[in-house]
Write a protein that holds these residues in place. Structure first.
Motif, PDB file in Angstrom:
ATOM      1  N   GLY A  50      27.116   3.418   0.559  1.00  0.00           N
ATOM      2  CA  GLY A  50      26.906   2.137  -0.093  1.00  0.00           C
ATOM      3  C   GLY A  50      27.988   1.925  -1.130  1.00  0.00           C
ATOM      4  N   LYS A  51      27.590   1.800  -2.395  1.00  0.00           N
ATOM      5  CA  LYS A  51      28.535   1.605  -3.486  1.00  0.00           C
ATOM      6  C   LYS A  51      28.779   2.889  -4.278  1.00  0.00           C
ATOM      7  CE  LYS A  51      27.268  -3.262  -4.019  1.00  0.00           C
ATOM      8  NZ  LYS A  51      26.936  -4.330  -4.975  1.00  0.00           N
ATOM      9  N   HIS A  52      28.370   4.021  -3.711  1.00  0.00           N
ATOM     10  CA  HIS A  52      28.511   5.317  -4.363  1.00  0.00           C
ATOM     11  C   HIS A  52      29.635   6.114  -3.709  1.00  0.00           C
ATOM     12  CE1 HIS A  52      24.431   5.094  -6.364  1.00  0.00           C
ATOM     13  NE2 HIS A  52      24.320   4.162  -5.435  1.00  0.00           N
ATOM     14  N   VAL A  53      30.311   6.942  -4.503  1.00  0.00           N
ATOM     15  CA  VAL A  53      31.358   7.833  -4.000  1.00  0.00           C
ATOM     16  C   VAL A  53      30.860   9.272  -4.131  1.00  0.00           C
ATOM     17  CG1 VAL A  53      33.718   8.674  -4.311  1.00  0.00           C
ATOM     18  CG2 VAL A  53      33.210   6.244  -4.625  1.00  0.00           C
ATOM     19  N   LEU A  54      30.923  10.021  -3.036  1.00  0.00           N
ATOM     20  CA  LEU A  54      30.473  11.406  -3.008  1.00  0.00           C
ATOM     21  C   LEU A  54      31.662  12.310  -2.702  1.00  0.00           C
ATOM     22  CD1 LEU A  54      27.222  10.851  -0.890  1.00  0.00           C
ATOM     23  CD2 LEU A  54      27.378  11.092  -3.388  1.00  0.00           C
ATOM     24  N   HIS A  55      32.081  13.085  -3.696  1.00  0.00           N
ATOM     25  CA  HIS A  55      33.206  14.012  -3.582  1.00  0.00           C
ATOM     26  C   HIS A  55      32.624  15.408  -3.393  1.00  0.00           C
ATOM     27  CE1 HIS A  55      37.160  15.610  -5.618  1.00  0.00           C
ATOM     28  NE2 HIS A  55      36.807  16.329  -4.578  1.00  0.00           N
ATOM     29  N   ARG A  56      32.623  15.884  -2.142  1.00  0.00           N
ATOM     30  CA  ARG A  56      32.003  17.164  -1.811  1.00  0.00           C
ATOM     31  C   ARG A  56      33.023  18.289  -1.963  1.00  0.00           C
ATOM     32  NH1 ARG A  56      29.216  14.031   3.188  1.00  0.00           N
ATOM     33  NH2 ARG A  56      27.398  13.236   2.031  1.00  0.00           N
ATOM     34  N   ILE A  57      32.589  19.323  -2.678  1.00  0.00           N
ATOM     35  CA  ILE A  57      33.495  20.390  -3.093  1.00  0.00           C
ATOM     36  C   ILE A  57      32.964  21.738  -2.618  1.00  0.00           C
ATOM     37  CG2 ILE A  57      34.510  21.504  -5.133  1.00  0.00           C
ATOM     38  CD1 ILE A  57      34.116  18.768  -6.573  1.00  0.00           C
ATOM     39  N   GLU A  58      33.878  22.613  -2.287  1.00  0.00           N
ATOM     40  CA  GLU A  58      33.550  23.972  -1.857  1.00  0.00           C
ATOM     41  C   GLU A  58      32.591  24.633  -2.845  1.00  0.00           C
ATOM     42  OE1 GLU A  58      36.153  27.886  -0.491  1.00  0.00           O
ATOM     43  OE2 GLU A  58      36.926  26.566  -2.064  1.00  0.00           O
ATOM     44  N   GLY A  59      31.625  25.336  -2.301  1.00  0.00           N
ATOM     45  CA  GLY A  59      30.625  25.982  -3.146  1.00  0.00           C
ATOM     46  C   GLY A  59      29.336  25.206  -3.235  1.00  0.00           C
ATOM     47  N   GLY A  60      29.234  24.124  -2.439  1.00  0.00           N
ATOM     48  CA  GLY A  60      27.981  23.373  -2.375  1.00  0.00           C
ATOM     49  C   GLY A  60      27.704  22.454  -3.539  1.00  0.00           C
ATOM     50  N   VAL A  61      28.752  21.855  -4.103  1.00  0.00           N
ATOM     51  CA  VAL A  61      28.539  20.895  -5.184  1.00  0.00           C
ATOM     52  C   VAL A  61      29.183  19.560  -4.824  1.00  0.00           C
ATOM     53  CG1 VAL A  61      28.350  22.625  -6.991  1.00  0.00           C
ATOM     54  CG2 VAL A  61      30.590  21.665  -6.437  1.00  0.00           C
ATOM     55  N   THR A  62      28.640  18.495  -5.386  1.00  0.00           N
ATOM     56  CA  THR A  62      29.147  17.150  -5.148  1.00  0.00           C
ATOM     57  C   THR A  62      29.381  16.445  -6.471  1.00  0.00           C
ATOM     58  OG1 THR A  62      28.022  16.903  -3.008  1.00  0.00           O
ATOM     59  CG2 THR A  62      28.613  14.877  -4.179  1.00  0.00           C
ATOM     60  N   LEU A  63      30.557  15.878  -6.628  1.00  0.00           N
ATOM     61  CA  LEU A  63      30.852  15.027  -7.769  1.00  0.00           C
ATOM     62  C   LEU A  63      30.548  13.600  -7.344  1.00  0.00           C
ATOM     63  CD1 LEU A  63      32.004  14.882 -10.670  1.00  0.00           C
ATOM     64  CD2 LEU A  63      34.256  14.489  -9.632  1.00  0.00           C
ATOM     65  N   HIS A  64      29.521  13.036  -7.947  1.00  0.00           N
ATOM     66  CA  HIS A  64      29.052  11.700  -7.587  1.00  0.00           C
ATOM     67  C   HIS A  64      29.501  10.692  -8.630  1.00  0.00           C
ATOM     68  CE1 HIS A  64      25.985   8.587  -8.598  1.00  0.00           C
ATOM     69  NE2 HIS A  64      26.085   8.312  -7.310  1.00  0.00           N
ATOM     70  N   SER A  65      29.980   9.545  -8.169  1.00  0.00           N
ATOM     71  CA  SER A  65      30.362   8.493  -9.108  1.00  0.00           C
ATOM     72  C   SER A  65      29.956   7.131  -8.576  1.00  0.00           C
ATOM     73  CB  SER A  65      31.870   8.514  -9.383  1.00  0.00           C
ATOM     74  OG  SER A  65      32.617   8.347  -8.194  1.00  0.00           O
ATOM     75  N   HIS A  66      29.763   6.215  -9.525  1.00  0.00           N
ATOM     76  CA  HIS A  66      29.481   4.817  -9.209  1.00  0.00           C
ATOM     77  C   HIS A  66      30.378   3.986 -10.115  1.00  0.00           C
ATOM     78  CE1 HIS A  66      27.432   1.015  -8.562  1.00  0.00           C
ATOM     79  NE2 HIS A  66      26.621   1.577  -7.693  1.00  0.00           N
ATOM     80  N   LEU A  67      31.018   2.977  -9.533  1.00  0.00           N
ATOM     81  CA  LEU A  67      31.994   2.198 -10.290  1.00  0.00           C
ATOM     82  C   LEU A  67      31.357   1.163 -11.208  1.00  0.00           C
ATOM     83  CD1 LEU A  67      34.639   1.611  -7.473  1.00  0.00           C
ATOM     84  CD2 LEU A  67      34.413   3.541  -9.042  1.00  0.00           C
ATOM     85  N   ARG A  68      30.104   0.788 -10.935  1.00  0.00           N
ATOM     86  CA  ARG A  68      29.470  -0.287 -11.708  1.00  0.00           C
ATOM     87  C   ARG A  68      30.363  -1.531 -11.700  1.00  0.00           C
ATOM     88  NH1 ARG A  68      24.125   0.930 -11.819  1.00  0.00           N
ATOM     89  NH2 ARG A  68      23.646   2.772 -13.069  1.00  0.00           N
ATOM     90  N   MET A  69      30.497  -2.180 -12.865  1.00  0.00           N
ATOM     91  CA  MET A  69      31.229  -3.439 -12.895  1.00  0.00           C
ATOM     92  C   MET A  69      32.739  -3.267 -12.953  1.00  0.00           C
ATOM     93  SD  MET A  69      29.208  -6.033 -12.648  1.00  0.00           S
ATOM     94  CE  MET A  69      30.294  -7.334 -13.199  1.00  0.00           C
ATOM     95  N   GLU A  70      33.222  -2.283 -13.724  1.00  0.00           N
ATOM     96  CA  GLU A  70      34.650  -2.241 -14.032  1.00  0.00           C
ATOM     97  C   GLU A  70      35.326  -0.921 -13.676  1.00  0.00           C
ATOM     98  OE1 GLU A  70      34.750  -3.126 -18.191  1.00  0.00           O
ATOM     99  OE2 GLU A  70      34.535  -5.280 -17.872  1.00  0.00           O
ATOM    100  N   GLY A  71      34.597   0.002 -13.074  1.00  0.00           N
ATOM    101  CA  GLY A  71      35.188   1.304 -12.799  1.00  0.00           C
ATOM    102  C   GLY A  71      36.180   1.286 -11.656  1.00  0.00           C
ATOM    103  N   GLN A  72      37.016   2.305 -11.610  1.00  0.00           N
ATOM    104  CA  GLN A  72      37.958   2.470 -10.512  1.00  0.00           C
ATOM    105  C   GLN A  72      38.439   3.914 -10.456  1.00  0.00           C
ATOM    106  OE1 GLN A  72      41.900   0.797 -12.880  1.00  0.00           O
ATOM    107  NE2 GLN A  72      41.908   0.797 -10.675  1.00  0.00           N
ATOM    108  N   TRP A  73      38.884   4.313  -9.281  1.00  0.00           N
ATOM    109  CA  TRP A  73      39.571   5.583  -9.087  1.00  0.00           C
ATOM    110  C   TRP A  73      41.013   5.283  -8.721  1.00  0.00           C
ATOM    111  CZ3 TRP A  73      38.170  10.506 -10.050  1.00  0.00           C
ATOM    112  CH2 TRP A  73      36.812  10.812 -10.183  1.00  0.00           C
ATOM    113  N   ARG A  74      41.930   5.895  -9.455  1.00  0.00           N
ATOM    114  CA  ARG A  74      43.354   5.799  -9.161  1.00  0.00           C
ATOM    115  C   ARG A  74      43.844   7.134  -8.629  1.00  0.00           C
ATOM    116  NH1 ARG A  74      46.580   1.822 -11.685  1.00  0.00           N
ATOM    117  NH2 ARG A  74      48.319   3.288 -11.402  1.00  0.00           N
ATOM    118  N   VAL A  75      44.901   7.086  -7.825  1.00  0.00           N
ATOM    119  CA  VAL A  75      45.542   8.305  -7.343  1.00  0.00           C
ATOM    120  C   VAL A  75      46.989   8.281  -7.810  1.00  0.00           C
ATOM    121  CG1 VAL A  75      46.286   9.611  -5.319  1.00  0.00           C
ATOM    122  CG2 VAL A  75      44.029   8.528  -5.333  1.00  0.00           C
TER     123      VAL A  75
END
Length: 289
Positions: A50-75
């Motif tokens: 949906g509107k959620h980002v799931l960053h799955r990482i070795e060792g069985g953990v997930t970094l979850h983020s939601h951008l809401r109104m103004e968020g963004q991910w840059r590379v």
């Protein structure tokens, strides 16, 4: 708030930059997880839900983020990463691999959870319009059963995940449906047409940086009604209007054409509305498009 196709593109970009690479630096500027150390672990995959980002990482953990109104991910390229990014007061997360770094700015949510418990954060969502779990019949059934206007039902992520105010408004305009019509009054066939249209628009939108329902990628020509209150309808020439939809404090902003879509909405006072950005233009709600 970014729509499902924008979040999908974000996840794809992060996946391309980080998947299969070892994390060499991680700075999570969020109170509950600020001391977490992810260095030495590899990124398995980055996906959207949906509107959620799931960053799955070795060792069985997930970094979850939601951008809401103004968020963004840059590379950004890691070897030339400017120090100004680390000093940026809007930075909420930094995850670096040897070649690329992901920078989460103004994020609305950030969590680090066991991957097996992702459902605690996204399990309430309905079928993802762009996900492998897309279930058209289930989405139609959810919307049809909703005792709220069709516009509000489409925006409820529990019914189907990924539709935001822009694609909602464009979908209902193209189907000539009044946003405040009740799904039950539209009937199953009517709701099916609406859900199918939304799915097609978002599925097409994920392949382009500029979201367009008109076929034009020019920013001033890309939409029929969204963000066009006070301007003429592209179909009939009537002034496009904007009004709140939903129950306070969860109401959202809805753009529509009263001529093409069955008259004024019940929350629209009918007063003159100037184009957005002009003096005296309609005020945007707290949860604006």
């Amino acid at each position: 708030m970014p729509e499902g196709d924008t979040v999908w593109r974000t996840a794809q970009r992060l996946h391309a930059a980080l998947a299969g690479r070892v994390i060499v630096e991680a700075d999570l500027r969020w109170p509950e997880i600020s001391t977490a150390d992810l260095r030495g672990r590899s990124t398995l995959e980055v996906v959207s839900r949906g509107k959620h980002v799931l960053h799955r990482i070795e060792g069985g953990v997930t970094l979850h983020s939601h951008l809401r109104m103004e968020g963004q991910w840059r590379v950004e390229a890691t070897p030339t990463l400017a120090e100004r990014w680390r000093r940026n007061p809007q930075l909420r997360a930094l995850v670096s691999a040897p070649d690329w770094t992901a920078l989460g700015l103004r994020l609305g949510m950030l969590d680090l959870v066991p991957t097996a418990r992702e459902g605690d954060l996204v399990g309430h969502l309905g079928p993802d319009v762009l996900g492998p779990d897309w279930d058209r019949d289930r989405a139609v059934g959810n919307v049809l059963a909703a005792p709220v206007p069709i516009g509000a039902a489409l925006l409820d992520q529990r019914n189907l995940a990924g539709v935001g105010t822009m694609w909602c408004a464009e979908t209902l305009f193209l189907e000539r449906v009044q946003p405040w019509a009740l799904p039950a009054d539209l009937g199953r066939e009517g709701v099916e047409r609406v859900v199918d249209r939304a799915h097609r628009l978002i599925d097409q939108g994920r392949h382009h940086a500029v979201q367009s329902s008109t076929g034009s990628r020019r920013l001033d020509e890309a939409h029929y009604v969204h963000a066009r209150s006070g301007r003429p309808c592209r179909r009939c020439g009537t002034t496009v209007r904007v009004a709140p939809i939903g129950v306070p404090p969860q109401e959202r902003t809805m753009f529509y054409c009263p001529t093409c879509q069955g008259g004024l909405g019940p929350t629209d006072d009918g007063r003159r509305q100037n184009p957005l950005g002009s003096s005296g233009g309609a005020r945007r709600s707290r949860r604006s498009y």
